[in-house]
Motif scaffolding. Structure first.
Motif, PDB file in Angstrom:
ATOM      1  N   ASN A  12       4.363  19.502 -12.352  1.00 10.51           N
ATOM      2  CA  ASN A  12       5.477  20.113 -13.093  1.00 10.51           C
ATOM      3  C   ASN A  12       5.113  20.322 -14.556  1.00 10.51           C
ATOM      4  O   ASN A  12       5.437  21.356 -15.145  1.00 10.51           O
ATOM      5  N   PHE A  13       4.436  19.343 -15.135  1.00 13.18           N
ATOM      6  CA  PHE A  13       4.031  19.447 -16.529  1.00 13.18           C
ATOM      7  C   PHE A  13       3.045  20.602 -16.731  1.00 13.18           C
ATOM      8  O   PHE A  13       3.212  21.411 -17.643  1.00 13.18           O
ATOM      9  N   THR A  14       2.022  20.677 -15.889  1.00 21.46           N
ATOM     10  CA  THR A  14       1.021  21.736 -16.062  1.00 21.46           C
ATOM     11  C   THR A  14       1.637  23.111 -15.841  1.00 21.46           C
ATOM     12  O   THR A  14       1.289  24.066 -16.529  1.00 21.46           O
ATOM     13  N   TYR A  15       2.576  23.218 -14.902  1.00 18.09           N
ATOM     14  CA  TYR A  15       3.258  24.493 -14.677  1.00 18.09           C
ATOM     15  C   TYR A  15       4.029  24.895 -15.929  1.00 18.09           C
ATOM     16  O   TYR A  15       3.960  26.040 -16.381  1.00 18.09           O
ATOM     17  N   SER A  16       4.756  23.942 -16.516  1.00 17.07           N
ATOM     18  CA  SER A  16       5.544  24.238 -17.713  1.00 17.07           C
ATOM     19  C   SER A  16       4.654  24.647 -18.885  1.00 17.07           C
ATOM     20  O   SER A  16       4.956  25.608 -19.601  1.00 17.07           O
ATOM     21  N   VAL A  17       3.572  23.926 -19.085  1.00 19.00           N
ATOM     22  CA  VAL A  17       2.672  24.241 -20.191  1.00 19.00           C
ATOM     23  C   VAL A  17       2.056  25.621 -19.992  1.00 19.00           C
ATOM     24  O   VAL A  17       2.012  26.434 -20.924  1.00 19.00           O
ATOM     25  N   ALA A  18       1.597  25.902 -18.785  1.00 20.66           N
ATOM     26  CA  ALA A  18       0.992  27.208 -18.511  1.00 20.66           C
ATOM     27  C   ALA A  18       2.004  28.323 -18.747  1.00 20.66           C
ATOM     28  O   ALA A  18       1.678  29.357 -19.346  1.00 20.66           O
ATOM     29  N   ARG A  19       3.226  28.122 -18.310  1.00 21.69           N
ATOM     30  CA  ARG A  19       4.262  29.142 -18.488  1.00 21.69           C
ATOM     31  C   ARG A  19       4.594  29.311 -19.971  1.00 21.69           C
ATOM     32  O   ARG A  19       4.755  30.425 -20.458  1.00 21.69           O
ATOM     33  N   ASP A  20       4.686  28.207 -20.695  1.00 23.36           N
ATOM     34  CA  ASP A  20       5.027  28.271 -22.120  1.00 23.36           C
ATOM     35  C   ASP A  20       3.934  28.932 -22.949  1.00 23.36           C
ATOM     36  O   ASP A  20       4.216  29.541 -23.972  1.00 23.36           O
ATOM     37  N   LEU A  21       2.694  28.813 -22.535  1.00 18.37           N
ATOM     38  CA  LEU A  21       1.582  29.378 -23.305  1.00 18.37           C
ATOM     39  C   LEU A  21       1.292  30.832 -22.957  1.00 18.37           C
ATOM     40  O   LEU A  21       0.585  31.510 -23.695  1.00 18.37           O
ATOM     41  N   ARG A  22       1.828  31.308 -21.866  1.00 18.09           N
ATOM     42  CA  ARG A  22       1.525  32.667 -21.416  1.00 18.09           C
ATOM     43  C   ARG A  22       1.858  33.713 -22.479  1.00 18.09           C
ATOM     44  O   ARG A  22       1.037  34.573 -22.790  1.00 18.09           O
TER      45      ARG A  22
ATOM     46  N   MET B  79       0.831  -1.196   0.000  1.00 19.24           N
ATOM     47  CA  MET B  79       0.000   0.000   0.000  1.00 19.24           C
ATOM     48  C   MET B  79       0.877   1.263   0.000  1.00 19.24           C
ATOM     49  O   MET B  79       0.584   2.204  -0.713  1.00 19.24           O
ATOM     50  N   ALA B  80       1.923   1.276   0.823  1.00 18.73           N
ATOM     51  CA  ALA B  80       2.803   2.440   0.900  1.00 18.73           C
ATOM     52  C   ALA B  80       3.498   2.696  -0.433  1.00 18.73           C
ATOM     53  O   ALA B  80       3.697   3.849  -0.836  1.00 18.73           O
ATOM     54  N   GLU B  81       3.840   1.618  -1.135  1.00 21.53           N
ATOM     55  CA  GLU B  81       4.493   1.769  -2.436  1.00 21.53           C
ATOM     56  C   GLU B  81       3.537   2.409  -3.446  1.00 21.53           C
ATOM     57  O   GLU B  81       3.938   3.279  -4.226  1.00 21.53           O
ATOM     58  N   ARG B  82       2.294   2.002  -3.406  1.00 16.50           N
ATOM     59  CA  ARG B  82       1.283   2.565  -4.314  1.00 16.50           C
ATOM     60  C   ARG B  82       1.081   4.051  -4.029  1.00 16.50           C
ATOM     61  O   ARG B  82       0.979   4.859  -4.944  1.00 16.50           O
ATOM     62  N   ILE B  83       1.038   4.418  -2.769  1.00 13.25           N
ATOM     63  CA  ILE B  83       0.888   5.829  -2.385  1.00 13.25           C
ATOM     64  C   ILE B  83       2.079   6.634  -2.879  1.00 13.25           C
ATOM     65  O   ILE B  83       1.916   7.728  -3.432  1.00 13.25           O
ATOM     66  N   ALA B  84       3.278   6.085  -2.712  1.00 13.49           N
ATOM     67  CA  ALA B  84       4.483   6.775  -3.174  1.00 13.49           C
ATOM     68  C   ALA B  84       4.457   6.952  -4.694  1.00 13.49           C
ATOM     69  O   ALA B  84       4.834   8.016  -5.214  1.00 13.49           O
ATOM     70  N   ASP B  85       4.002   5.931  -5.408  1.00 15.98           N
ATOM     71  CA  ASP B  85       3.896   6.026  -6.869  1.00 15.98           C
ATOM     72  C   ASP B  85       2.893   7.110  -7.275  1.00 15.98           C
ATOM     73  O   ASP B  85       3.144   7.884  -8.202  1.00 15.98           O
ATOM     74  N   LEU B  86       1.762   7.156  -6.598  1.00 15.15           N
ATOM     75  CA  LEU B  86       0.752   8.171  -6.906  1.00 15.15           C
ATOM     76  C   LEU B  86       1.258   9.577  -6.593  1.00 15.15           C
ATOM     77  O   LEU B  86       1.005  10.520  -7.362  1.00 15.15           O
ATOM     78  N   GLU B  87       1.954   9.725  -5.494  1.00 17.24           N
ATOM     79  CA  GLU B  87       2.506  11.041  -5.162  1.00 17.24           C
ATOM     80  C   GLU B  87       3.537  11.476  -6.188  1.00 17.24           C
ATOM     81  O   GLU B  87       3.581  12.646  -6.586  1.00 17.24           O
ATOM     82  N   ALA B  88       4.358  10.548  -6.655  1.00 18.55           N
ATOM     83  CA  ALA B  88       5.345  10.875  -7.692  1.00 18.55           C
ATOM     84  C   ALA B  88       4.651  11.266  -8.994  1.00 18.55           C
ATOM     85  O   ALA B  88       5.048  12.232  -9.659  1.00 18.55           O
ATOM     86  N   ALA B  89       3.610  10.535  -9.346  1.00 18.49           N
ATOM     87  CA  ALA B  89       2.862  10.853 -10.564  1.00 18.49           C
ATOM     88  C   ALA B  89       2.217  12.231 -10.450  1.00 18.49           C
ATOM     89  O   ALA B  89       2.221  13.012 -11.410  1.00 18.49           O
ATOM     90  N   ASN B  90       1.682  12.557  -9.285  1.00 18.91           N
ATOM     91  CA  ASN B  90       1.077  13.882  -9.078  1.00 18.91           C
ATOM     92  C   ASN B  90       2.111  14.985  -9.197  1.00 18.91           C
ATOM     93  O   ASN B  90       1.840  16.039  -9.783  1.00 18.91           O
ATOM     94  N   ARG B  91       3.309  14.768  -8.674  1.00 19.95           N
ATOM     95  CA  ARG B  91       4.378  15.781  -8.797  1.00 19.95           C
ATOM     96  C   ARG B  91       4.743  15.990 -10.262  1.00 19.95           C
ATOM     97  O   ARG B  91       4.936  17.119 -10.713  1.00 19.95           O
ATOM     98  N   GLU B  92       4.833  14.895 -11.012  1.00 20.66           N
ATOM     99  CA  GLU B  92       5.140  15.006 -12.441  1.00 20.66           C
ATOM    100  C   GLU B  92       4.061  15.786 -13.174  1.00 20.66           C
ATOM    101  O   GLU B  92       4.361  16.632 -14.025  1.00 20.66           O
ATOM    102  N   LEU B  93       2.805  15.514 -12.868  1.00 28.91           N
ATOM    103  CA  LEU B  93       1.702  16.241 -13.500  1.00 28.91           C
ATOM    104  C   LEU B  93       1.722  17.721 -13.133  1.00 28.91           C
ATOM    105  O   LEU B  93       1.468  18.581 -13.980  1.00 28.91           O
TER     106      LEU B  93
END
Length: 65
Positions: free
Chosen positions: A17-27, A1-15
């Motif tokens: 970062n991606f949305t921040y980059s896209v928003a900044r690039d489109l500004r 269970m802890a491994e799954r939570i860690a994977d989800l948290e990592a995926a959320n951080r990646e998302l």
């Protein structure tokens, strides 16, 4: 269970970062589109047909003041 939570948290951080980059690039391009649409409305407001005028309001917003 802890491994799954860690994977989800990592995926959320990646998302985040991606949305921040896209928003900044489109500004910049979105600012350019907004400026162009404002200029077109100001320069050609009298020539816009009623329907076009309503539609242009969807894209151009009043200047921040």
């Amino acid at each position: 269970m802890a491994e799954r939570i860690a994977d989800l948290e990592a995926a959320n951080r990646e998302l985040e970062n991606f949305t921040y980059s896209v928003a900044r690039d489109l500004r910049g391009p979105l600012r350019g589109i907004d400026g162009l649409s404002q200029s077109l409305i100001e320069d050609h407001a009298a020539n816009l047909v009623r329907k076009g005028s309503r539609r242009s309001g969807r894209f151009a917003r009043p200047p921040a003041g």
